[in-house]
Design an enzyme around this catalytic site. Structure first.
Site, PDB file in Angstrom:
ATOM      1  N   SER A  42      40.235  34.258  44.641  1.00 26.73           N
ATOM      2  CA  SER A  42      41.460  34.197  45.429  1.00 26.73           C
ATOM      3  C   SER A  42      41.122  33.634  46.799  1.00 26.73           C
ATOM      4  CB  SER A  42      42.058  35.594  45.597  1.00 26.73           C
ATOM      5  OG  SER A  42      43.061  35.621  46.594  1.00 26.73           O
ATOM      6  N   TYR A  65      42.268  44.414  48.945  1.00 26.20           N
ATOM      7  CA  TYR A  65      42.311  43.254  48.051  1.00 26.20           C
ATOM      8  C   TYR A  65      41.243  42.238  48.451  1.00 26.20           C
ATOM      9  CZ  TYR A  65      44.088  39.103  45.677  1.00 26.20           C
ATOM     10  OH  TYR A  65      44.202  37.974  44.913  1.00 26.20           O
TER      11      TYR A  65
END
Length: 272
Positions: free
Chosen positions: A139, A152
């Protein structure tokens, strides 16, 4: 006979689009996801529309015994695994102090340990054959910090570190390790994402501000589509690329890499 690809998180979003992309490229598929019904439906659509050869195995990647059974079933069916695509993941957004230890553990269990379990399971066969590719779908949050997303980002930075270290270790053994890093993707991940409220917010009567921000961001021009990420994965595998940042996210990562002292404060100034 075509090469064999094993894809986790394969029933929806990026994983589903990747399955269709690799099926069109002649690969035989082993697909894994937690939800058996959506996984079965994806497999049926692949078989009917593309005449693809598909093995669908419902699997919770946080459970190493289930992952081992997935890999064993794939090897029994196809005899080998040429490419592993680690894609299963969840998203969490919210203030650090509202993020409990249970939230951290759940996020790391899927986003990091899930990748580790599959790699450990497929690696012995790849090492024996001295051939294979491992793709870790990371990501933008594993390449630069994002506000309100400490947990995250920590999980995705862990994936980036794992990817880069394994690349050095496994390349001499004929195994390529590839990192593919999307930005925000317009898929149905919102239904699985966790959004934590600011203190005093009532999420029972109003959507959290974090969810509202994410929904607004999904309408912006720089959002990628699952098919765009799947195409980036395909290109990385075909051309043995070490790392790809997908779409407009590459500009944000480049800016942060070159000018962290400028981009960091800019991210801090974004409205809540």
């Amino acid at each position: 006979m075509g090469d064999v690809v094993l894809i986790t998180g394969a029933s929806e979003g990026i994983g589903r689009a990747t399955a269709f992309t690799f099926a069109r490229g002649g690969y035989r598929l082993a697909l894994a996801a937690r939800t058996a019904e959506t996984l079965k439906q994806t497999a049926i659509e692949l078989e009917q529309s593309l005449n693809a050869e598909v093995l669908a195995v419902p699997t919770d990647v946080t459970q190493p015994d289930q992952v081992q059974k997935l890999v064993e079933a794939t090897l029994e069916r196809y005899g080998r695994i040429d490419c592993l695509i680690n894609n299963a993941g969840i998203c969490l957004s919210g203030p650090f102090l509202q993020t409990t230890l249970e939230h951290w553990q759940a996020l790391m269990a899927v986003n990091f340990w899930g990748y580790l379990h599959t790699i450990r399971a497929v690696l012995p066969d790849m090492l024996k054959r001295k051939r294979g590719q491992i793709v870790n779908v990371g990501s933008i949050g594993g390449k630069m910090p994002l506000p309100q997303m400490a947990a995250y980002c920590a999980s995705k930075y862990a994936v980036s570190g794992l990817t880069e270290a394994l690349r050095l270790e496994l390349q001499p053994h004929g195994i390529q390790v590839i990192g593919v890093h999307p930005g925000l993707v317009n898929s149905n991940f919102l239904k699985r994402a966790i959004f934590l409220e600011e203190p005093g917010e009532d999420n029972l009567t109003h959507p959290s501000r974090a969810r509202q921000r994410m929904q607004q961001a999904l309408e912006s021009f720089w959002v990628s589509q699952p098919e765009e990420v799947a195409a980036a994965i395909w290109e990385a595998v075909c051309h043995s690329k070490s790392e790809v940042v997908v779409g407009m996210a590459q500009w944000a990562v480049a800016a942060y890499t070159l000018f962290p002292g400028w981009v960091g404060p800019l991210l801090q100034s974004l409205p809540d």
